[in-house]
Scaffold this motif. Structure first.
Motif, PDB file in Angstrom:
ATOM      1  N   THR A 159       6.315 -11.021   4.100  1.00 47.47           N
ATOM      2  CA  THR A 159       6.403  -9.664   4.626  1.00 47.47           C
ATOM      3  C   THR A 159       7.844  -9.180   4.592  1.00 47.47           C
ATOM      4  O   THR A 159       8.784  -9.964   4.724  1.00 47.47           O
TER       5      THR A 159
ATOM      6  N   GLU B  63      12.429  -3.277   4.807  1.00 42.04           N
ATOM      7  CA  GLU B  63      13.028  -2.476   3.736  1.00 42.04           C
ATOM      8  C   GLU B  63      13.627  -3.433   2.727  1.00 42.04           C
ATOM      9  O   GLU B  63      14.540  -4.187   3.050  1.00 42.04           O
TER      10      GLU B  63
ATOM     11  N   VAL C  57      10.840  -4.983  -4.024  1.00 42.23           N
ATOM     12  CA  VAL C  57       9.815  -4.129  -4.639  1.00 42.23           C
ATOM     13  C   VAL C  57      10.056  -4.005  -6.143  1.00 42.23           C
ATOM     14  O   VAL C  57       9.116  -4.041  -6.940  1.00 42.23           O
TER      15      VAL C  57
ATOM     16  N   ARG D  16       8.776  -7.114  -7.849  1.00 42.14           N
ATOM     17  CA  ARG D  16       7.491  -7.506  -7.266  1.00 42.14           C
ATOM     18  C   ARG D  16       6.650  -8.372  -8.184  1.00 42.14           C
ATOM     19  O   ARG D  16       5.877  -9.213  -7.712  1.00 42.14           O
TER      20      ARG D  16
ATOM     21  N   TRP E 293       4.081  -5.141   3.212  1.00 40.71           N
ATOM     22  CA  TRP E 293       5.074  -4.321   3.909  1.00 40.71           C
ATOM     23  C   TRP E 293       4.794  -4.343   5.404  1.00 40.71           C
ATOM     24  O   TRP E 293       3.638  -4.394   5.840  1.00 40.71           O
ATOM     25  N   SER E 294       5.860  -4.330   6.207  1.00 35.06           N
ATOM     26  CA  SER E 294       5.706  -4.273   7.660  1.00 35.06           C
ATOM     27  C   SER E 294       6.710  -3.287   8.233  1.00 35.06           C
ATOM     28  O   SER E 294       7.721  -2.974   7.600  1.00 35.06           O
ATOM     29  N   THR E 295       6.424  -2.799   9.419  1.00 37.68           N
ATOM     30  CA  THR E 295       7.300  -1.823  10.055  1.00 37.68           C
ATOM     31  C   THR E 295       8.141  -2.422  11.182  1.00 37.68           C
ATOM     32  O   THR E 295       9.188  -1.913  11.512  1.00 37.68           O
TER      33      THR E 295
ATOM     34  N   SER F 208       9.560   5.853   8.919  1.00 38.32           N
ATOM     35  CA  SER F 208       8.807   4.910   8.088  1.00 38.32           C
ATOM     36  C   SER F 208       8.336   5.540   6.787  1.00 38.32           C
ATOM     37  O   SER F 208       8.462   4.943   5.710  1.00 38.32           O
TER      38      SER F 208
ATOM     39  N   MET G 268       9.450   4.328   3.070  1.00 42.00           N
ATOM     40  CA  MET G 268       8.409   3.900   2.141  1.00 42.00           C
ATOM     41  C   MET G 268       8.394   4.766   0.898  1.00 42.00           C
ATOM     42  O   MET G 268       8.225   4.274  -0.227  1.00 42.00           O
TER      43      MET G 268
ATOM     44  N   LYS H  80       1.045  -0.123  -4.921  1.00 46.01           N
ATOM     45  CA  LYS H  80       1.543   0.357  -3.634  1.00 46.01           C
ATOM     46  C   LYS H  80       0.516   0.107  -2.539  1.00 46.01           C
ATOM     47  O   LYS H  80       0.854  -0.345  -1.443  1.00 46.01           O
TER      48      LYS H  80
ATOM     49  N   THR I 196       1.025  -2.272   0.848  1.00 45.21           N
ATOM     50  CA  THR I 196       1.065  -1.592   2.145  1.00 45.21           C
ATOM     51  C   THR I 196      -0.233  -1.702   2.936  1.00 45.21           C
ATOM     52  O   THR I 196      -0.250  -1.348   4.113  1.00 45.21           O
TER      53      THR I 196
END
Length: 257
Positions: free
Chosen positions: A191, A194, A199, A202, A212-214, A226, A230, A242, A246
């Protein structure tokens, strides 16, 4: 938990897991997915809590040490890996392991600010240990996630795991069915918050292996920006890739699809 008393630690861990699964997640079980803590009180307590939480609806577990209690894998851990597979419980490792019964790492403010940048330094030995010890040959269905470690550094590490295995496999006695990097793609996820570099690279990391995590509400979170972050990070990424990074990869990992 800053408790050397194992009984106290187990009681607090169980209280947290009960709150998480029976109160917090219970308010919207289709949307809120709980990953339970595993106590550092010995292998029997680890397995017992894993099975108890699985019955309560947990989707996975978080480890702060190897399940038998140490920072080095041992044969005592084997029943826990088997239980994870049987109960279909993926393992999450948040940045790395902590030494000692308490499972606490202490940072001052500068250390806290910098700890994320060095997170890969703590997860790399765990990846290496699990792969080179043949864990995934013995338990091919076991799933482990490197949580909040970023991903851009990974292609180099996978290259080195393969080349060092190839050069040293005979004298070291390491005998794997496949090259080490294959176990990454078949058994691991990672995970990131930013990670522009991750990416962009990838396909060397594995689109199917990235989530992806916040990190909301921690200070590392992108919130309330966010969508902006993203949008920049995934600007040139095809829609299907994508969506995997996500949404779909996480949903598949925890059995939501």
């Amino acid at each position: 938990l800053g408790f050397e008393n194992k009984e106290q630690q187990l009681a607090l861990i169980q209280a947290y897991n009960d709150w998480l699964l029976q109160e917090f997640c219970a308010s919207d079980p289709e949307r809120l997915i709980g990953l339970t803590q595993i106590p550092n009180c010995g292998i029997e307590a680890s397995i017992s809590e894993l099975k108890r939480c699985a019955k309560l609806g947990a989707r996975g577990v978080l480890l702060r040490n190897y399940p038998s209690g140490g920072t080095v894998m041992s044969s005592e851990d084997e029943p826990f890996w088997e239980a994870c597979v049987t109960e279909n419980m993926p393992i999450g490792i948040h940045i790395g392991f902590s030494a000692g019964v308490s499972g606490v790492m202490s940072f001052n403010r500068k250390g806290q600010a910098a700890s994320g940048a060095g997170s890969m330094g703590r997860i790399i030995p765990i990846i290496t240990d699990m792969v080179y010890e043949g864990l995934f040959d013995r338990h091919p269905a076991l799933k482990v996630s490197a949580v909040e470690t970023g991903a851009g550094w990974l292609p180099y590490i996978l290259e080195q795991l393969d080349t060092l295995y190839w050069r040293n496999r005979t004298w070291s006695g390491i005998d794997l069915k496949y090259l080490p990097s294959r176990y990454w793609f078949s058994n691991w996820s990672i995970t990131f918050v930013e990670d522009q570099y991750g990416v962009k690279n990838r396909h060397s990391i594995g689109v199917d292996n990235m989530q992806w995590s916040t990190d909301y509400p921690h200070n590392a979170s992108d919130w309330p920006y966010s969508r902006k972050v993203m949008g920049t990070m995934f600007n040139d990424v095809p829609t299907d890739e994508k969506r995997k990074m996500t949404c779909d990869n996480c949903a598949s990992w925890y059995g939501l699809l």
